[in-house]
Write a protein that holds these residues in place. Structure first.
Motif, PDB file in Angstrom:
ATOM      1  N   PRO A  78       4.169   0.997  -4.599  1.00 37.73           N
ATOM      2  CA  PRO A  78       4.291  -0.246  -3.935  1.00 37.73           C
ATOM      3  C   PRO A  78       5.379  -1.078  -4.157  1.00 37.73           C
ATOM      4  N   ARG A  79       6.090  -0.983  -5.359  1.00 37.89           N
ATOM      5  CA  ARG A  79       7.298  -1.916  -5.620  1.00 37.89           C
ATOM      6  C   ARG A  79       8.445  -1.605  -4.698  1.00 37.89           C
ATOM      7  N   PHE A  80       8.531  -0.347  -3.954  1.00 38.71           N
ATOM      8  CA  PHE A  80       9.644   0.257  -3.184  1.00 38.71           C
ATOM      9  C   PHE A  80       9.680  -0.766  -1.866  1.00 38.71           C
ATOM     10  N   SER A  81      10.216  -1.808  -2.022  1.00 40.47           N
ATOM     11  CA  SER A  81      10.294  -2.707  -0.687  1.00 40.47           C
ATOM     12  C   SER A  81      11.097  -2.333   0.528  1.00 40.47           C
ATOM     13  N   ILE A  82      11.067  -3.170   1.685  1.00 35.79           N
ATOM     14  CA  ILE A  82      12.161  -2.686   2.637  1.00 35.79           C
ATOM     15  C   ILE A  82      13.385  -3.047   2.161  1.00 35.79           C
ATOM     16  N   GLN A  83      13.620  -4.138   1.587  1.00 41.05           N
ATOM     17  CA  GLN A  83      14.814  -4.331   1.051  1.00 41.05           C
ATOM     18  C   GLN A  83      15.576  -3.293   0.296  1.00 41.05           C
ATOM     19  N   SER A  84      14.876  -2.817  -0.622  1.00 40.95           N
ATOM     20  CA  SER A  84      15.390  -1.658  -1.416  1.00 40.95           C
ATOM     21  C   SER A  84      15.774  -0.449  -0.476  1.00 40.95           C
ATOM     22  N   GLN A  85      14.973  -0.033   0.398  1.00 40.48           N
ATOM     23  CA  GLN A  85      15.020   0.875   1.283  1.00 40.48           C
ATOM     24  C   GLN A  85      16.594   0.848   2.090  1.00 40.48           C
ATOM     25  N   CYS A  86      16.649  -0.450   2.589  1.00 40.20           N
ATOM     26  CA  CYS A  86      17.942  -0.714   3.234  1.00 40.20           C
ATOM     27  C   CYS A  86      19.228  -0.607   2.300  1.00 40.20           C
ATOM     28  N   LYS A  87      18.912  -1.104   1.241  1.00 41.12           N
ATOM     29  CA  LYS A  87      20.229  -1.005   0.257  1.00 41.12           C
ATOM     30  C   LYS A  87      20.293   0.449  -0.112  1.00 41.12           C
ATOM     31  N   THR A  88      19.275   1.300  -0.207  1.00 39.12           N
ATOM     32  CA  THR A  88      19.581   2.698  -0.614  1.00 39.12           C
ATOM     33  C   THR A  88      20.278   3.420   0.307  1.00 39.12           C
ATOM     34  N   LEU A  89      19.830   2.950   1.856  1.00 39.24           N
ATOM     35  CA  LEU A  89      20.665   3.721   2.891  1.00 39.24           C
ATOM     36  C   LEU A  89      22.129   3.266   2.955  1.00 39.24           C
ATOM     37  N   CYS A  90      22.435   1.752   2.537  1.00 37.51           N
ATOM     38  CA  CYS A  90      23.651   1.486   2.735  1.00 37.51           C
ATOM     39  C   CYS A  90      24.553   2.210   1.541  1.00 37.51           C
ATOM     40  N   TYR A  91      24.086   2.180   0.389  1.00 38.99           N
ATOM     41  CA  TYR A  91      25.034   2.455  -0.693  1.00 38.99           C
ATOM     42  C   TYR A  91      25.182   4.030  -0.560  1.00 38.99           C
ATOM     43  N   GLU A 366     -11.131  -3.130 -11.318  1.00 34.84           N
ATOM     44  CA  GLU A 366      -9.981  -3.168 -12.256  1.00 34.84           C
ATOM     45  C   GLU A 366      -9.136  -2.141 -12.042  1.00 34.84           C
ATOM     46  N   HIS A 367      -9.545  -0.885 -11.823  1.00 36.52           N
ATOM     47  CA  HIS A 367      -8.878   0.226 -11.435  1.00 36.52           C
ATOM     48  C   HIS A 367      -7.741   0.158 -10.112  1.00 36.52           C
ATOM     49  N   ILE A 368      -8.315  -0.623  -8.954  1.00 39.20           N
ATOM     50  CA  ILE A 368      -7.874  -1.005  -7.934  1.00 39.20           C
ATOM     51  C   ILE A 368      -6.856  -1.916  -8.164  1.00 39.20           C
ATOM     52  N   PHE A 369      -7.084  -3.000  -8.976  1.00 40.22           N
ATOM     53  CA  PHE A 369      -5.928  -3.922  -9.205  1.00 40.22           C
ATOM     54  C   PHE A 369      -4.902  -3.612 -10.026  1.00 40.22           C
ATOM     55  N   SER A 370      -5.243  -2.538 -10.761  1.00 38.93           N
ATOM     56  CA  SER A 370      -3.984  -2.028 -11.626  1.00 38.93           C
ATOM     57  C   SER A 370      -2.961  -1.228 -10.587  1.00 38.93           C
ATOM     58  N   ALA A 371      -3.195  -0.968  -9.648  1.00 39.25           N
ATOM     59  CA  ALA A 371      -2.166  -0.165  -8.631  1.00 39.25           C
ATOM     60  C   ALA A 371      -1.952  -1.498  -7.566  1.00 39.25           C
ATOM     61  N   SER A 372      -2.724  -2.197  -7.340  1.00 34.28           N
ATOM     62  CA  SER A 372      -2.419  -3.367  -6.182  1.00 34.28           C
ATOM     63  C   SER A 372      -1.570  -4.434  -6.813  1.00 34.28           C
ATOM     64  N   ASN A 373      -1.313  -4.484  -7.974  1.00 32.08           N
ATOM     65  CA  ASN A 373      -0.579  -5.497  -8.838  1.00 32.08           C
ATOM     66  C   ASN A 373       1.013  -5.024  -8.468  1.00 32.08           C
ATOM     67  N   GLU A 374       1.106  -3.777  -8.119  1.00 34.42           N
ATOM     68  CA  GLU A 374       2.512  -3.832  -7.753  1.00 34.42           C
ATOM     69  C   GLU A 374       3.079  -3.975  -6.500  1.00 34.42           C
ATOM     70  N   LEU A 375       2.207  -4.416  -5.545  1.00 33.71           N
ATOM     71  CA  LEU A 375       2.529  -5.042  -4.516  1.00 33.71           C
ATOM     72  C   LEU A 375       3.124  -6.513  -4.611  1.00 33.71           C
ATOM     73  N   ALA A 376       2.733  -7.003  -5.652  1.00 33.59           N
ATOM     74  CA  ALA A 376       2.979  -8.561  -5.774  1.00 33.59           C
ATOM     75  C   ALA A 376       4.558  -8.961  -5.305  1.00 33.59           C
ATOM     76  N   ARG A 377       5.245  -7.946  -5.868  1.00 32.46           N
ATOM     77  CA  ARG A 377       6.659  -8.471  -5.737  1.00 32.46           C
ATOM     78  C   ARG A 377       7.160  -8.450  -4.111  1.00 32.46           C
ATOM     79  N   SER A 378       6.530  -7.593  -3.360  1.00 27.87           N
ATOM     80  CA  SER A 378       7.183  -7.374  -1.905  1.00 27.87           C
ATOM     81  C   SER A 378       6.084  -8.353  -0.914  1.00 27.87           C
TER      82      SER A 378
END
Length: 812
Positions: A78-91, A366-378
């Motif tokens: 979930p941390r892999f954002s659209i911006q990260s994808q675009c930067k990956t393709l550009c680089y 708590e198990h669900i939140f441990s994974a969904s917390n990764e969405l916070a940045r995006s």
């Protein structure tokens, strides 16, 4: 000119996209020839496998494969954002990154997800899965796929609810800009609309608890003050911030949504969610969730909440209270959070002491939140629609993973339950023979402990005033000795420090005033003599008060230490936070040692002396439940049978044994439910595919593609269920059952003449998988494929990973 420009940009993107898959960076110009039926460029683009980034005349298009690859990458990370994808393709292609690329990719991605949503809608209609609440009634077959001939359970369904503030969203107005209007709404039925939540906004009257502290920072439950009038009282409301009054559950004004509140089943499928808007965990969120759960699932439900003890009173006082009571709804506290509640609370609310819970931990959220917390940045700066879209995608993928691991969950829990029954039975038989106990004694010990803890109440107001009177009498005697007993010393002190004498005299006057005030309140005609009967009586109570205060402070520090340790040195904890926690723990170690010393001093001053505590004792989680036993005051329990360590350990084992046996009964039902659900799903899906091959071949092809993945998972489930049924000690019913008739379900189960055919096709599918594995690895044998040790290692890794995620997710 526009078409040439379009093709030029598309060819540039196409070479870039091709590089993503085939790892070549050469750019080439391609000409996309439109068909005669194409009126707009996007029709031509989608025909060749691209989605344009504008509705009418796009200048940039994104490959469907790239969008599909990003979707899966984002779901798994979930941390892999659209911006990260675009930067990956550009680089990858030595192209400078431009911010507008992110906006263009996002537009194409929205269209891609909308296409998938429309296709899935049509598939659900064909499968008759578009009825109201179909997902909630079918998402977890082990929980909700009820059969006709099942034995009755104490709890027909078990869920957990909790809130999390990681998925906050900034209010764009704080930047001084106006948010762009976006009329799109959430696509899934995970969400409870804000209007349905707000109707419970005024259900509970505002509580005023310790109003003198309401201006304090309420962002840390660990520093919650105690009641100055009842220093010995220690309740869960004081300990847990989200159990306090709603007036204190505020959130920073910079956030539009301050988090989410969810419900999950016992197998950790996400059932419901709602946004917490500009607030903390207000009572309206769990009430709205429970209202929906009761509507869909009906009677005999159980719900775990980290403040279930306090919230049960809130629920009972709401308009939902009578309905919940009539349906036999039961609140409880999660197994992990329950260890931080006081002992009296545990006896009523911890799952280990509640009949029918089995090994349900109640910590699925708590198990669900441990994974969904990764969405916070995006999602922190996304708009409302994109935030919901990201959360929905994450929850859908999470549920798919939980379904894929469902048979593993049943397999692991069944073996653990069998092992617990075997070991605990042998241990209890030995203990009962040695201590001359019977099974009837353990519930008796439990009731005696409950009665004792109920008696640990505050003294009457007059007794508390008498205790205070004794304390000020001691203070007055000390001041008088200093003031009257050494006049010559005071004469010398006048020459050396007149201020010191004035201070001493002021303290004497203050002590005289306190004594006189207490005597007035108590209507004391003649001042009590130090050493008299009345004095001795309440002197013991005053000493006990100091003892309890020292005990409460020690317990508070221990709880803080345990929760800080759970967050330390974990991968998701930032460097600065780890440094702060480390420093806090270093300081707290000295603080805890000092608290232990103060406690031991007060314990030794009692008559008879109370049990002392060593540093090593505070590391035991189970010890938290024993703190209340150290609070003995008017009754000496050291000689009581139920208070003896050996008897208490045996009682704990007895209740664990009861829960293990209940777990086996529940698992027997869940195993048959899953097998029946697989059987019925195979029949229904095969029938729909046959119908669509005639009516809509393209939709049939898509359904067949999705079914291949589902069938592979079901084959693994069937194999694992067979392994469970071959376990020594398995006591369930083998075979396939008949689903309980319910108009809320999609379609009636049709088994006329289809049972043997389905079993044959499924058996053939499993055989095909085994044959494929053998062909790919000819050195392996069928016995290696069935290697139970390999399964054990796999399950151990899954359990270890889940525990690490669970500890990381704890925020309270």
């Amino acid at each position: 000119m526009r078409l040439n420009s379009l093709i030029h940009s598309v060819s540039l993107k196409r070479s870039l996209i091709s590089c993503t898959y085939f790892f070549f960076a050469a750019r080439r110009r391609s000409h996309l020839r439109p068909l005669p039926s194409h009126q707009y460029p996007n029709e031509t683009l989608i025909y060749y496998g691209y989605i344009g980034c504008a509705p009418m005349y796009p200048s940039v298009a994104i490959s469907l494969r790239t969008l599909a690859a990003y979707r899966q990458s984002h779901r798994t990370c979930p941390r892999f954002s659209i911006q990260s994808q675009c930067k990956t393709l550009c680089y990858l292609h030595d192209i400078p990154y431009r911010p507008y690329l992110k906006m263009q990719f996002s537009a194409a991605y929205d269209v891609f997800l909308e296409i998938l949503h429309r296709i899935n809608q049509r598939l659900r209609q064909a499968l008759k899965r578009d009825t109201v609440n179909w997902r909630m009634l079918n998402t977890c077959p082990a929980c909700f796929y009820k059969l006709d001939d099942e034995p009755a359970l104490d709890f027909e369904w078990l869920v957990s609810i909790d809130g999390n503030n990681s998925l906050k969203r900034w209010d764009s107005s704080i930047y001084g800009t106006t948010a762009r209007s976006d009329s799109r709404t959430a696509r899934s039925d995970y969400w409870i609309h804000a209007d349905a939540v707000d109707k419970f906004e005024n259900e509970v009257k505002s509580r005023q608890v310790f109003t003198m502290y309401t201006t304090m920072n309420d962002d840390d439950w660990e520093d919650e003050p105690t009641d100055p009038d009842h220093p010995g009282a220690f309740t869960c409301v004081n300990r847990w911030r989200n159990a306090g009054p709603d007036s204190r559950k505020k959130m920073f004004a910079v956030f539009q949504e301050s988090g989410i509140f969810i419900a999950s089943c016992r197998h950790r499928f996400v059932l419901l969610a709602c946004d917490m808007i500009r607030s903390g965990e207000l009572a309206k969120y769990p009430i709205a969730i429970i209202d929906k759960l009761l509507t869909v699932y009906g009677k005999n439900g159980g719900c775990a909440y980290d403040i279930g003890c306090a919230f049960s009173k809130t629920l009972a006082n709401s308009t939902l209270g009578p309905r919940a009571h009539d349906l036999g709804f039961r609140m409880m506290v999660g197994a992990f959070h329950g260890h931080a509640h006081n002992r009296r609370c545990q006896l009523d609310w911890h799952p280990m002491y509640i009949s029918g819970t089995g090994h349900t931990e109640g910590e699925g959220c708590e198990h669900i939140f441990s994974a969904s917390n990764e969405l916070a940045r995006s999602t922190r700066h996304a708009n409302r629609f994109h935030r919901h879209q990201a959360i929905e995608e994450h929850f859908a993928f999470w549920d798919a993973n939980k379904y894929a691991a469902l048979s593993n969950y049943l397999w692991t829990h069944y073996r653990e339950a069998l092992k617990s029954v075997r070991l605990l039975t042998a241990e209890l038989e030995t203990i009962k023979a040695e201590l001359r106990l019977s099974n009837n004694d353990f519930p008796g010990f439990f009731d005696q402990e409950r009665i004792y803890l109920d008696g640990l109440k505050q003294p009457a107001p007059r007794d508390r005033l008498s205790i205070r009177y004794v304390e000020v009498l001691d203070e007055l005697a000390e001041r008088r000795y200093l003031h009257i007993g050494s006049l010559e010393q005071m004469h010398d002190a006048l020459k050396q420090a007149r201020i010191r004498v004035n201070s001493s005299y002021a303290k004497l006057q203050h002590a005289e005033g306190l004594v006189a005030h207490c005597e007035t309140l108590l209507s004391v005609d003649e001042r009590w003599l130090i050493g008299g009967d009345e004095y001795k009586r309440f002197k013991e109570e005053a000493t006990l008060g100091k003892y309890r205060t020292a005990l409460d402070e020690l317990e508070r520090l221990v709880v803080m230490r345990l929760f800080e340790l759970s967050k330390l040195s974990l991968s998701g904890t930032g460097y600065k936070l780890r440094q702060q926690i480390s420093k806090a723990l270093q300081r707290r170690s000295d603080t805890i040692r000092n608290a232990i010393n103060r406690y031991n001093i007060q314990a030794a001053s009692l008559i008879p002396p109370r049990q002392t505590i060593a540093w090593k004792d505070i590391a035991e989680y189970s010890f938290l439940g024993e703190f209340d036993l150290l609070r003995d005051s008017r009754t000496d329990i050291q000689d009581k049978d139920w208070a003896r360590p050996a008897h208490r350990e045996a009682t704990t084992k007895y209740f664990k044994l009861c829960r293990a046996r209940e777990e086996i009964i529940r698992l027997n039902i869940e195993i048959r439910r899953l097998r029946t659900a697989i059987h019925d799903e195979t029949i229904d899906t095969s029938a729909v595919i046959d119908e669509l091959l005639v009516a809509n071949p393209l939709l049939a092809a898509e359904l067949k593609r999705q079914w291949r993945s589902r069938a592979a998972i079901n084959a693994v489930h069937t194999y694992r269920l067979d392994q469970i049924e071959r376990l020594f000690g398995f006591s369930g019913i083998s075979g396939i059952g008949t689903r309980l008739a319910n108009p809320a379900f999609s379609r009636p189960v049709n088994t006329n003449g289809a049972s043997s055919g389905e079993c044959g096709s499924l058996t053939t599918y499993i055989a095909l998988i085994l044959a494929t594995a053998q062909a790919e690895n000819p050195d392996s044998s069928a016995s290696e494929f069935h290697d139970i040790e390999a399964l054990d290692r796999e399950e151990h890794e899954v359990v270890t990973e889940d525990m690490a995620d669970f500890l990381y997710s704890i925020n309270d």
